[in-house]
Design a protein around this motif. Sequence first.
Motif, PDB file in Angstrom:
ATOM      1  N   MET A   1      26.908  50.474  44.836  1.00  0.00           N
ATOM      2  CA  MET A   1      26.138  50.892  46.012  1.00  0.00           C
ATOM      3  C   MET A   1      24.641  50.707  45.738  1.00  0.00           C
ATOM      4  O   MET A   1      24.150  51.060  44.677  1.00  0.00           O
ATOM      5  N   THR A   2      23.938  50.135  46.678  1.00  0.00           N
ATOM      6  CA  THR A   2      22.508  49.890  46.522  1.00  0.00           C
ATOM      7  C   THR A   2      21.722  51.166  46.784  1.00  0.00           C
ATOM      8  O   THR A   2      21.937  51.845  47.784  1.00  0.00           O
ATOM      9  N   SER A   3      20.791  51.492  45.877  1.00  0.00           N
ATOM     10  CA  SER A   3      19.970  52.686  46.068  1.00  0.00           C
ATOM     11  C   SER A   3      18.979  52.450  47.191  1.00  0.00           C
ATOM     12  O   SER A   3      18.697  51.313  47.582  1.00  0.00           O
ATOM     13  N   GLN A   4      18.411  53.557  47.693  1.00  0.00           N
ATOM     14  CA  GLN A   4      17.449  53.450  48.775  1.00  0.00           C
ATOM     15  C   GLN A   4      16.231  52.638  48.356  1.00  0.00           C
ATOM     16  O   GLN A   4      15.733  51.810  49.120  1.00  0.00           O
ATOM     17  N   ASP A   5      15.728  52.851  47.136  1.00  0.00           N
ATOM     18  CA  ASP A   5      14.572  52.091  46.665  1.00  0.00           C
ATOM     19  C   ASP A   5      14.897  50.607  46.553  1.00  0.00           C
ATOM     20  O   ASP A   5      14.077  49.754  46.899  1.00  0.00           O
ATOM     21  N   VAL A 130      21.048  46.718  62.329  1.00  0.00           N
ATOM     22  CA  VAL A 130      20.366  47.515  61.302  1.00  0.00           C
ATOM     23  C   VAL A 130      21.342  48.415  60.548  1.00  0.00           C
ATOM     24  O   VAL A 130      21.334  48.470  59.315  1.00  0.00           O
ATOM     25  N   LEU A 131      22.194  49.120  61.267  1.00  0.00           N
ATOM     26  CA  LEU A 131      22.993  50.177  60.661  1.00  0.00           C
ATOM     27  C   LEU A 131      23.941  49.669  59.583  1.00  0.00           C
ATOM     28  O   LEU A 131      24.187  50.369  58.591  1.00  0.00           O
ATOM     29  N   PHE A 132      24.487  48.456  59.728  1.00  0.00           N
ATOM     30  CA  PHE A 132      25.416  47.987  58.702  1.00  0.00           C
ATOM     31  C   PHE A 132      24.719  47.650  57.384  1.00  0.00           C
ATOM     32  O   PHE A 132      25.368  47.400  56.371  1.00  0.00           O
ATOM     33  N   HIS A 133      23.379  47.661  57.397  1.00  0.00           N
ATOM     34  CA  HIS A 133      22.648  47.482  56.138  1.00  0.00           C
ATOM     35  C   HIS A 133      22.421  48.805  55.407  1.00  0.00           C
ATOM     36  O   HIS A 133      21.872  48.818  54.310  1.00  0.00           O
ATOM     37  N   ILE A 134      22.826  49.920  56.015  1.00  0.00           N
ATOM     38  CA  ILE A 134      22.796  51.211  55.329  1.00  0.00           C
ATOM     39  C   ILE A 134      24.122  51.336  54.587  1.00  0.00           C
ATOM     40  O   ILE A 134      25.159  51.571  55.193  1.00  0.00           O
ATOM     41  N   THR A 135      24.087  51.157  53.280  1.00  0.00           N
ATOM     42  CA  THR A 135      25.338  51.036  52.529  1.00  0.00           C
ATOM     43  C   THR A 135      25.970  52.370  52.155  1.00  0.00           C
ATOM     44  O   THR A 135      27.150  52.419  51.804  1.00  0.00           O
ATOM     45  N   ASP A 136      25.222  53.453  52.221  1.00  0.00           N
ATOM     46  CA  ASP A 136      25.740  54.773  51.912  1.00  0.00           C
ATOM     47  C   ASP A 136      26.219  55.453  53.199  1.00  0.00           C
ATOM     48  O   ASP A 136      25.452  55.573  54.164  1.00  0.00           O
ATOM     49  N   ASP A 137      27.457  55.910  53.212  1.00  0.00           N
ATOM     50  CA  ASP A 137      28.026  56.489  54.435  1.00  0.00           C
ATOM     51  C   ASP A 137      27.296  57.751  54.872  1.00  0.00           C
ATOM     52  O   ASP A 137      27.112  57.988  56.072  1.00  0.00           O
ATOM     53  N   ASP A 138      26.879  58.565  53.931  1.00  0.00           N
ATOM     54  CA  ASP A 138      26.168  59.789  54.295  1.00  0.00           C
ATOM     55  C   ASP A 138      24.815  59.470  54.930  1.00  0.00           C
ATOM     56  O   ASP A 138      24.392  60.136  55.891  1.00  0.00           O
ATOM     57  N   ASN A 173      24.352  44.789  50.066  1.00  0.00           N
ATOM     58  CA  ASN A 173      23.319  45.030  51.077  1.00  0.00           C
ATOM     59  C   ASN A 173      23.870  45.155  52.489  1.00  0.00           C
ATOM     60  O   ASN A 173      23.099  45.230  53.439  1.00  0.00           O
ATOM     61  N   GLN A 174      25.197  45.164  52.622  1.00  0.00           N
ATOM     62  CA  GLN A 174      25.796  45.316  53.949  1.00  0.00           C
ATOM     63  C   GLN A 174      27.181  45.919  53.821  1.00  0.00           C
ATOM     64  O   GLN A 174      27.949  45.547  52.937  1.00  0.00           O
ATOM     65  N   VAL A 175      27.486  46.847  54.712  1.00  0.00           N
ATOM     66  CA  VAL A 175      28.825  47.432  54.792  1.00  0.00           C
ATOM     67  C   VAL A 175      29.306  47.291  56.231  1.00  0.00           C
ATOM     68  O   VAL A 175      28.645  47.764  57.168  1.00  0.00           O
ATOM     69  N   ASN A 176      30.452  46.649  56.401  1.00  0.00           N
ATOM     70  CA  ASN A 176      31.064  46.526  57.718  1.00  0.00           C
ATOM     71  C   ASN A 176      32.136  47.604  57.829  1.00  0.00           C
ATOM     72  O   ASN A 176      33.137  47.576  57.118  1.00  0.00           O
ATOM     73  N   ARG A 177      31.903  48.567  58.728  1.00  0.00           N
ATOM     74  CA  ARG A 177      32.763  49.742  58.846  1.00  0.00           C
ATOM     75  C   ARG A 177      33.726  49.595  60.020  1.00  0.00           C
ATOM     76  O   ARG A 177      33.545  48.761  60.901  1.00  0.00           O
ATOM     77  N   THR A 178      34.719  50.473  60.048  1.00  0.00           N
ATOM     78  CA  THR A 178      35.737  50.391  61.091  1.00  0.00           C
ATOM     79  C   THR A 178      35.234  51.010  62.390  1.00  0.00           C
ATOM     80  O   THR A 178      34.397  51.919  62.394  1.00  0.00           O
ATOM     81  N   ILE A 179      35.764  50.519  63.480  1.00  0.00           N
ATOM     82  CA  ILE A 179      35.378  51.031  64.788  1.00  0.00           C
ATOM     83  C   ILE A 179      35.725  52.513  64.920  1.00  0.00           C
ATOM     84  O   ILE A 179      34.955  53.290  65.501  1.00  0.00           O
ATOM     85  N   GLY A 180      36.855  52.912  64.342  1.00  0.00           N
ATOM     86  CA  GLY A 180      37.238  54.319  64.426  1.00  0.00           C
ATOM     87  C   GLY A 180      36.252  55.227  63.718  1.00  0.00           C
ATOM     88  O   GLY A 180      35.888  56.290  64.233  1.00  0.00           O
TER      89      GLY A 180
END
Length: 263
Positions: A1-5, A130-138, A173-180
Amino acid sequence: MTSQDERRAFWEERLAADWTETGVGYRALGRPFNEWMYRVRREVFLERAGALDMDLTRARVLDVGSGTGFYVQAWRDLGVASVTGCDLTEAAVARLRRRFPGLRFERLDIADPGDTLAGADFDAVSCMDVLFHITDDDRYTAALESVARLVRPGGYFVLSENFLHRPVQRGANQVNRTIGWITGQLDRVGFDVVRRSPFLVLMNAQVDAGPVWRKTWGGTLRAATLTGPTGWLAGAALYPLERRLVRTRQESPTTEIMVCRRR
């Protein structure tokens, strides 16, 4: 997982070096092809945002992850009363302020915006690719919570995502998440989905397709865009078909645009 920095450093470097559609788009396909792709994005965005049930001439809008200002300009072309932009990077914000003198742009992380936009009450917020580049779910959920605080009750959230019907795909640098999962988080923070439809169909990575088609079409696009001239020709050839597909298909194997309304 990529850190915020690390995530911020990645985008600072990328946008400082290439503040164009290629820098914020599908880099491997080159700038000429990306310019055709962004023509389709613009048309779809103007159609969806222009159909929102609000008086655009009085609307106050926030664009999250403004990048080159592509969607800032689209909102202006729709005639909204005011547009505020924000981006994770100083590289983008400095250039946005020069490109759009008189508009407000802030450097912030929408997952942890602090009090920069405290008290703001927007009629609509856009957050495109933009949002799929946020790799941390929280942090993804925190970003949605921030948006929900910034949209007035009855206001709109316009976003683009990859809304997978297959298992989640995680990269550096990217997470593709499920529609659900995505719609569940939207519901939890107070948004109702109004509409979801294709943003692109063939002119982007086929992340929600089967493995054979995904690899075959991905290889075809990369081969067709190896040079600027062939990339331009590929984009020009696909453009009329893509315009038709985004208007006639209900689902897409790639990026879709969603309109939500704040309860």
